[in-house]
Motif scaffolding. Structure first.
Motif, PDB file in Angstrom:
ATOM      1  N   TYR A   1     -62.371  50.218 -46.516  1.00  0.00           N
ATOM      2  CA  TYR A   1     -60.899  49.684 -46.223  1.00  0.00           C
ATOM      3  C   TYR A   1     -60.914  48.051 -45.962  1.00  0.00           C
TER       4      TYR A   1
ATOM      5  N   GLY B   1     -53.987  49.652 -45.272  1.00  0.00           N
ATOM      6  CA  GLY B   1     -53.367  50.412 -44.470  1.00  0.00           C
ATOM      7  C   GLY B   1     -54.369  50.402 -43.216  1.00  0.00           C
ATOM      8  N   VAL B   2     -54.869  49.314 -42.811  1.00  0.00           N
ATOM      9  CA  VAL B   2     -55.522  49.138 -41.459  1.00  0.00           C
ATOM     10  C   VAL B   2     -54.542  48.456 -40.719  1.00  0.00           C
ATOM     11  N   SER B   3     -54.155  49.186 -39.353  1.00  0.00           N
ATOM     12  CA  SER B   3     -53.242  48.481 -38.480  1.00  0.00           C
ATOM     13  C   SER B   3     -54.230  47.678 -37.399  1.00  0.00           C
TER      14      SER B   3
ATOM     15  N   PRO C   1     -57.218  54.088 -41.302  1.00  0.00           N
ATOM     16  CA  PRO C   1     -56.432  55.388 -41.789  1.00  0.00           C
ATOM     17  C   PRO C   1     -57.416  56.517 -42.007  1.00  0.00           C
TER      18      PRO C   1
ATOM     19  N   SER D   1     -50.159  43.610 -37.508  1.00  0.00           N
ATOM     20  CA  SER D   1     -49.876  43.421 -39.032  1.00  0.00           C
ATOM     21  C   SER D   1     -50.679  44.481 -39.558  1.00  0.00           C
ATOM     22  N   VAL D   2     -50.471  45.031 -40.717  1.00  0.00           N
ATOM     23  CA  VAL D   2     -51.016  46.115 -41.815  1.00  0.00           C
ATOM     24  C   VAL D   2     -51.869  45.433 -42.841  1.00  0.00           C
ATOM     25  N   THR D   3     -53.096  45.673 -43.060  1.00  0.00           N
ATOM     26  CA  THR D   3     -53.600  45.273 -44.299  1.00  0.00           C
ATOM     27  C   THR D   3     -53.140  45.814 -45.498  1.00  0.00           C
TER      28      THR D   3
ATOM     29  N   GLN E   1     -53.661  45.287 -34.404  1.00  0.00           N
ATOM     30  CA  GLN E   1     -52.961  44.913 -33.327  1.00  0.00           C
ATOM     31  C   GLN E   1     -53.450  44.183 -32.223  1.00  0.00           C
TER      32      GLN E   1
END
Length: 208
Positions: free
Chosen positions: A39, A185-187, A155, A180-182, A189
């Motif tokens: 990811y 799909g990595v959150s 994810p 943000s979200v990469t 925070q």
């Protein structure tokens, strides 16, 4: 007085163990190490570079310290934003068995954790950063020593492994700072610690 900032990678089911490689942390027979690698993208890299641009000193658990010490001193490119900070800035490792660390700039923290880290924050001008070090991070949360948590949730569900906040963890509330979200799909925070949780009741809300 400095800020203590924790940056941690977790799976969707809360596992932090062995994110960077298959042999990184095989405790309890864990065989799924390296789950972060698929990811990694430019968005992830920019966030990590930003975190390291603000660091003044590092506070690490013994296992994470050993992993870092085996790799980063070999990275000598002065333009590398991570290696330059890890090799050049003060590092504090929490351990009762390490007596002669070979990585330059390392100080061993072997006394009372709460007292020593509180004193370390007091004399740090800037961010005292914790990376990985899940067991240490939990202890720091339990002592109300953490100011900010960067939580990167990947994810993937692993179904096994050590969790950042297992049953029995001290309850902590957080206030959302940014997120943000990469592209993969990595959150990403960021939260500020906000003391102990508050509680309410849906019944009271409905009758208000």
């Amino acid at each position: 007085m400095g800020k203590l900032v924790v940056t941690t990678f977790v799976s969707l089911d809360g596992v932090y163990q062995g994110p960077g490689g298959p042999n990184e942390d095989t405790r309890d027979g864990f065989r799924q190490g390296g789950w972060v690698v698929p990811y990694i993208d430019e968005d992830f890299g920019r966030f990590v570079d930003g975190v390291f641009s603000r660091v003044t000193a590092f506070l690490l658990g013994r296992r994470t310290y050993d992993i870092f010490a085996a790799h980063w001193p070999k990275v000598t490119d002065p333009a590398d934003p991570v290696a330059g900070k890890l090799n050049g800035l003060p590092k504090y490792v929490v351990s009762r068995t390490l007596t002669d660390p070979g990585w330059a700039g390392t100080t061993v923290v072997a006394g009372d954790l709460a007292e020593e880290v509180a004193a370390l924050k007091e004399r740090t001008d800037g961010e005292l950063q914790v990376h990985g070090s899940g067991e240490l991070a939990r202890a720091l949360f339990a002592h109300d020593l953490v100011d900010t948590l960067h939580l990167l949730t990947f994810p993937v569900v692993l179904g096994a492994g050590r969790r950042l906040f297992p049953e029995g963890s001290v309850p902590v509330a957080f206030r959302h700072r940014a997120g943000s979200v990469t592209s993969t799909g990595v959150s990403v925070q960021s939260y500020d610690a906000a003391g102990r949780p508050e509680y309410g009741s849906f019944e009271l809300a409905e009758n208000a």
